[in-house]
Write a protein that holds these residues in place. Structure first.
Motif, PDB file in Angstrom:
ATOM      1  N   ASP A 381      11.173  16.626   3.117  1.00  0.00           N
ATOM      2  CA  ASP A 381      12.298  16.567   2.180  1.00  0.00           C
ATOM      3  C   ASP A 381      12.533  15.163   1.617  1.00  0.00           C
ATOM      4  O   ASP A 381      12.744  15.005   0.415  1.00  0.00           O
ATOM      5  CB  ASP A 381      13.575  17.069   2.853  1.00  0.00           C
ATOM      6  N   VAL A 382      12.493  14.157   2.482  1.00  0.00           N
ATOM      7  CA  VAL A 382      12.654  12.785   2.003  1.00  0.00           C
ATOM      8  C   VAL A 382      11.374  12.308   1.327  1.00  0.00           C
ATOM      9  O   VAL A 382      11.414  11.600   0.316  1.00  0.00           O
ATOM     10  CB  VAL A 382      13.039  11.845   3.168  1.00  0.00           C
ATOM     11  N   GLY A 383      10.225  12.677   1.889  1.00  0.00           N
ATOM     12  CA  GLY A 383       8.956  12.298   1.288  1.00  0.00           C
ATOM     13  C   GLY A 383       8.466  10.918   1.677  1.00  0.00           C
ATOM     14  O   GLY A 383       7.787  10.248   0.881  1.00  0.00           O
ATOM     15  N   VAL A 384       8.790  10.457   2.902  1.00  0.00           N
ATOM     16  CA  VAL A 384       8.277   9.157   3.345  1.00  0.00           C
ATOM     17  C   VAL A 384       6.757   9.208   3.444  1.00  0.00           C
ATOM     18  O   VAL A 384       6.168  10.274   3.677  1.00  0.00           O
ATOM     19  CB  VAL A 384       8.889   8.733   4.698  1.00  0.00           C
ATOM     20  N   VAL A 385       6.126   8.040   3.279  1.00  0.00           N
ATOM     21  CA  VAL A 385       4.666   7.977   3.387  1.00  0.00           C
ATOM     22  C   VAL A 385       4.221   7.349   4.707  1.00  0.00           C
ATOM     23  O   VAL A 385       3.020   7.285   4.988  1.00  0.00           O
ATOM     24  CB  VAL A 385       4.047   7.192   2.217  1.00  0.00           C
ATOM     25  N   GLY A 386       5.186   6.888   5.502  1.00  0.00           N
ATOM     26  CA  GLY A 386       4.848   6.298   6.783  1.00  0.00           C
ATOM     27  C   GLY A 386       6.061   6.236   7.679  1.00  0.00           C
ATOM     28  O   GLY A 386       7.196   6.053   7.196  1.00  0.00           O
ATOM     29  N   VAL A 387       5.828   6.384   8.997  1.00  0.00           N
ATOM     30  CA  VAL A 387       6.913   6.356   9.976  1.00  0.00           C
ATOM     31  C   VAL A 387       6.512   5.450  11.128  1.00  0.00           C
ATOM     32  O   VAL A 387       5.491   5.673  11.785  1.00  0.00           O
ATOM     33  CB  VAL A 387       7.224   7.768  10.515  1.00  0.00           C
ATOM     34  N   PHE A 388       7.315   4.409  11.368  1.00  0.00           N
ATOM     35  CA  PHE A 388       7.147   3.572  12.544  1.00  0.00           C
ATOM     36  C   PHE A 388       7.586   4.360  13.776  1.00  0.00           C
ATOM     37  O   PHE A 388       8.594   5.070  13.734  1.00  0.00           O
ATOM     38  CB  PHE A 388       8.019   2.322  12.453  1.00  0.00           C
ATOM     39  N   SER A 389       6.850   4.194  14.867  1.00  0.00           N
ATOM     40  CA  SER A 389       7.243   4.860  16.100  1.00  0.00           C
ATOM     41  C   SER A 389       6.853   4.017  17.304  1.00  0.00           C
ATOM     42  O   SER A 389       5.831   3.335  17.288  1.00  0.00           O
ATOM     43  CB  SER A 389       6.585   6.239  16.212  1.00  0.00           C
ATOM     44  N   ASP A 390       7.679   4.092  18.361  1.00  0.00           N
ATOM     45  CA  ASP A 390       7.359   3.413  19.611  1.00  0.00           C
ATOM     46  C   ASP A 390       6.291   4.169  20.395  1.00  0.00           C
ATOM     47  O   ASP A 390       5.764   3.646  21.378  1.00  0.00           O
ATOM     48  CB  ASP A 390       8.615   3.264  20.474  1.00  0.00           C
ATOM     49  N   TRP A 391       5.995   5.387  19.995  1.00  0.00           N
ATOM     50  CA  TRP A 391       4.887   6.144  20.587  1.00  0.00           C
ATOM     51  C   TRP A 391       4.185   6.889  19.452  1.00  0.00           C
ATOM     52  O   TRP A 391       4.513   8.026  19.133  1.00  0.00           O
ATOM     53  CB  TRP A 391       5.375   7.107  21.669  1.00  0.00           C
ATOM     54  N   PRO A 392       3.218   6.233  18.803  1.00  0.00           N
ATOM     55  CA  PRO A 392       2.635   6.758  17.564  1.00  0.00           C
ATOM     56  C   PRO A 392       1.987   8.134  17.681  1.00  0.00           C
ATOM     57  O   PRO A 392       1.857   8.837  16.667  1.00  0.00           O
ATOM     58  CB  PRO A 392       1.603   5.694  17.189  1.00  0.00           C
ATOM     59  N   ALA A 393       1.567   8.550  18.869  1.00  0.00           N
ATOM     60  CA  ALA A 393       0.921   9.858  19.000  1.00  0.00           C
ATOM     61  C   ALA A 393       1.805  10.983  18.486  1.00  0.00           C
ATOM     62  O   ALA A 393       1.314  11.967  17.923  1.00  0.00           O
ATOM     63  CB  ALA A 393       0.539  10.113  20.457  1.00  0.00           C
ATOM     64  N   THR A 394       3.113  10.855  18.668  1.00  0.00           N
ATOM     65  CA  THR A 394       4.044  11.882  18.203  1.00  0.00           C
ATOM     66  C   THR A 394       3.932  12.062  16.693  1.00  0.00           C
ATOM     67  O   THR A 394       3.859  13.190  16.181  1.00  0.00           O
ATOM     68  CB  THR A 394       5.487  11.497  18.579  1.00  0.00           C
ATOM     69  N   VAL A 395       3.893  10.960  15.968  1.00  0.00           N
ATOM     70  CA  VAL A 395       3.788  11.004  14.509  1.00  0.00           C
ATOM     71  C   VAL A 395       2.379  11.387  14.083  1.00  0.00           C
ATOM     72  O   VAL A 395       2.196  12.162  13.135  1.00  0.00           O
ATOM     73  CB  VAL A 395       4.187   9.645  13.903  1.00  0.00           C
ATOM     74  N   THR A 396       1.380  10.864  14.760  1.00  0.00           N
ATOM     75  CA  THR A 396       0.002  11.196  14.418  1.00  0.00           C
ATOM     76  C   THR A 396      -0.232  12.705  14.498  1.00  0.00           C
ATOM     77  O   THR A 396      -0.851  13.295  13.618  1.00  0.00           O
ATOM     78  CB  THR A 396      -0.976  10.487  15.377  1.00  0.00           C
ATOM     79  N   TYR A 397       0.256  13.333  15.555  1.00  0.00           N
ATOM     80  CA  TYR A 397       0.081  14.770  15.725  1.00  0.00           C
ATOM     81  C   TYR A 397       0.684  15.517  14.538  1.00  0.00           C
ATOM     82  O   TYR A 397       0.054  16.409  13.952  1.00  0.00           O
ATOM     83  CB  TYR A 397       0.710  15.243  17.038  1.00  0.00           C
ATOM     84  N   TYR A 398       1.908  15.163  14.189  1.00  0.00           N
ATOM     85  CA  TYR A 398       2.570  15.833  13.064  1.00  0.00           C
ATOM     86  C   TYR A 398       1.788  15.617  11.770  1.00  0.00           C
ATOM     87  O   TYR A 398       1.540  16.572  11.016  1.00  0.00           O
ATOM     88  CB  TYR A 398       3.998  15.290  12.895  1.00  0.00           C
ATOM     89  N   ALA A 399       1.380  14.388  11.504  1.00  0.00           N
ATOM     90  CA  ALA A 399       0.679  14.073  10.271  1.00  0.00           C
ATOM     91  C   ALA A 399      -0.650  14.811  10.186  1.00  0.00           C
ATOM     92  O   ALA A 399      -1.018  15.338   9.114  1.00  0.00           O
ATOM     93  CB  ALA A 399       0.439  12.559  10.173  1.00  0.00           C
ATOM     94  N   ASN A 400      -1.383  14.866  11.288  1.00  0.00           N
ATOM     95  CA  ASN A 400      -2.640  15.611  11.297  1.00  0.00           C
ATOM     96  C   ASN A 400      -2.411  17.094  11.061  1.00  0.00           C
ATOM     97  O   ASN A 400      -3.167  17.746  10.331  1.00  0.00           O
ATOM     98  CB  ASN A 400      -3.351  15.412  12.633  1.00  0.00           C
ATOM     99  N   CYS A 401      -1.361  17.632  11.667  1.00  0.00           N
ATOM    100  CA  CYS A 401      -1.073  19.063  11.537  1.00  0.00           C
ATOM    101  C   CYS A 401      -0.710  19.431  10.099  1.00  0.00           C
ATOM    102  O   CYS A 401      -1.075  20.496   9.612  1.00  0.00           O
ATOM    103  CB  CYS A 401       0.054  19.429  12.487  1.00  0.00           C
ATOM    104  N   PHE A 402      -0.013  18.512   9.410  1.00  0.00           N
ATOM    105  CA  PHE A 402       0.433  18.808   8.040  1.00  0.00           C
ATOM    106  C   PHE A 402      -0.454  18.128   6.985  1.00  0.00           C
ATOM    107  O   PHE A 402      -0.092  18.074   5.797  1.00  0.00           O
ATOM    108  CB  PHE A 402       1.877  18.349   7.855  1.00  0.00           C
ATOM    109  N   ASP A 403      -1.608  17.591   7.418  1.00  0.00           N
ATOM    110  CA  ASP A 403      -2.556  16.972   6.503  1.00  0.00           C
ATOM    111  C   ASP A 403      -1.937  15.850   5.691  1.00  0.00           C
ATOM    112  O   ASP A 403      -2.183  15.721   4.483  1.00  0.00           O
ATOM    113  CB  ASP A 403      -3.176  18.019   5.546  1.00  0.00           C
ATOM    114  N   LEU A 404      -1.164  14.995   6.343  1.00  0.00           N
ATOM    115  CA  LEU A 404      -0.527  13.864   5.662  1.00  0.00           C
ATOM    116  C   LEU A 404      -1.414  12.632   5.764  1.00  0.00           C
ATOM    117  O   LEU A 404      -2.146  12.455   6.721  1.00  0.00           O
ATOM    118  CB  LEU A 404       0.837  13.588   6.278  1.00  0.00           C
TER     119      LEU A 404
END
Length: 404
Positions: A381-404
């Protein structure tokens, strides 16, 4: 996911030696945390989608940004923290940049955090701290302040990093080294290595990651021994130029708008990649433009292309209590700004509303699974192109799943 494959992936994560050098094509791992969070999600489309990707092979993505590396479990801004972030698929890695007494650039979240992020208070350099350790007494907490500008680069490199924490009840400098929250860990702190900014460039390049250095506002008055803010900003860029790093791979950041304007005016293509970091003032409201220090349109008119608000600026609740893109987020998109946000997995357990990063949607936050609920809104909805995280695997999993 095939249990044998998952077991092999998990085996990779803890085996990170102090002198390890990872390759850009090294196999990546999600570890167990993304699945732990997904299992907690309520039944629905998001959970179904994320579960449908359990067999995917992890891939590096620039949507996933290591916030100081992976400090949920590793001492921040260390070689090991960034190896963990890269091995969990972070495509961009961060070095927060501070300077030493001899004006050399090092990776520290703040110029004045050595008393909580290193062993300086219990080392031979303790006498050089700006504010020596004072023990807790009555209602007065223990205190100290040690700055990178208190010591030379050579002295900085003798320090031992630790998890960022302090025991404010301590009556000795040794006891002050404690205080790590129960939801973090000291398991991977032994043998961690500090980094200079130049060393971070070499490491991140070897890992196949892009770069997002953040110029930190100094704790000292500027100019510092003739070293001005413009000198500081230029020195950061020069270290990428000297290393032959293409401007397209570098996203220099700052909360200081004057620094951003300096880069836009003086750093060529690097300046076009400058990221203006913003956070809400005490009276800020996503729905009240009069409370915004600068509107997104005003920021864009300065030649800024990238805006990085904190998560709580980009999400809010609708009349039904659902998490949605905030009015500020919509204004930023209307201004043509490319959005990045920070920092997922910074708050620990979310059972009590999520803390500061989620204070604009507190009423909708009651479980750790809400990391994914918020991330989904930020991405879709917001359309960010990147998300900082203290545990990047959480974001990586989501991005891979949604082809981001």
């Amino acid at each position: 996911m095939n249990r044998l494959l998952l077991g092999a992936a998990l085996a990779l994560l803890p085996v990170i030696l102090p002198a390890a050098v990872a390759e850009a094509d090294e196999p990546l791992t999600y570890g167990v945390r993304p699945f732990y969070l997904i299992d907690k999600l309520p039944d629905g489309e998001l959970k179904e989608k994320l579960l449908s990707c359990t067999g995917q092979t992890p891939a590096r993505t620039t949507f996933s940004i290591g916030h100081r590396g992976a400090p949920l479990q590793f001492p921040e801004h260390t070689v090991q923290s960034n190896l963990a972030a890269a091995r969990s698929g972070a495509g961009i890695l961060e070095c927060d940049v501070a300077f030493t007494a001899d004006k050399e650039l090092v990776c520290r979240h703040a110029q004045n955090d050595l008393h909580t992020t290193t062993n300086m208070l219990v080392s031979d350099l303790a006498a050089k701290c700006t504010t020596p350790f004072t023990p807790a007494a009555g209602d007065t907490p223990a205190a100290a302040e040690c700055r990178t500008s208190d010591i030379t680069l050579a002295e900085f490199q003798t320090l031992t990093p630790k998890m960022d924490a302090a025991d404010k009840t301590a009556t000795s400098a040794e006891a002050y080294q404690g205080g790590v929250p129960s939801w973090r860990t000291t398991l991977y702190a032994d043998g961690a290595e500090l980094m200079t900014h130049k060393q971070s460039i070499d490491l991140f390049k070897s890992l196949g990651a892009k770069f997002t250095p953040e110029l930190k506002d100094p704790a000292v008055e500027m100019p510092f021994d003739g070293f001005s803010m413009d000198d500081y900003a230029q020195k950061l860029i020069a270290e990428y130029e000297d290393a032959g790093i293409p401007a397209a791979d570098v996203f220099p950041q700052s909360f200081n708008l004057d620094v951003i304007k300096y880069w836009v005016a003086n750093a060529g293509d690097y300046g076009q990649q400058a990221v203006y970091l913003v956070e809400p003032a005490d009276d800020w409201s996503a729905d009240d433009e009069s409370t915004w220090t600068h509107t997104p349109a005003e920021i864009a008119e300065l030649g800024v292309n990238y805006l990085a608000p904190s998560i709580n600026m980009l999400v809010s609740l609708d009349d039904d209590g659902e998490i949605v893109a905030s009015a500020y987020a919509e204004a930023a998109k209307d201004a043509g700004l490319t959005l990045i946000t920070w920092s997922l997995e910074r708050s620990g357990p979310l059972a009590n509303g999520g803390g500061w990063y989620y204070n604009s949607v507190t009423d909708a936050i009651d479980s750790d699974s809400d990391y994914y609920a918020v991330l989904d809104v930020l991405a879709q909805d917001v359309g960010v192109v990147g998300v900082f995280s203290d545990w990047p695997a959480t974001v990586t999993y989501y991005a891979n799943c949604f082809d981001l």
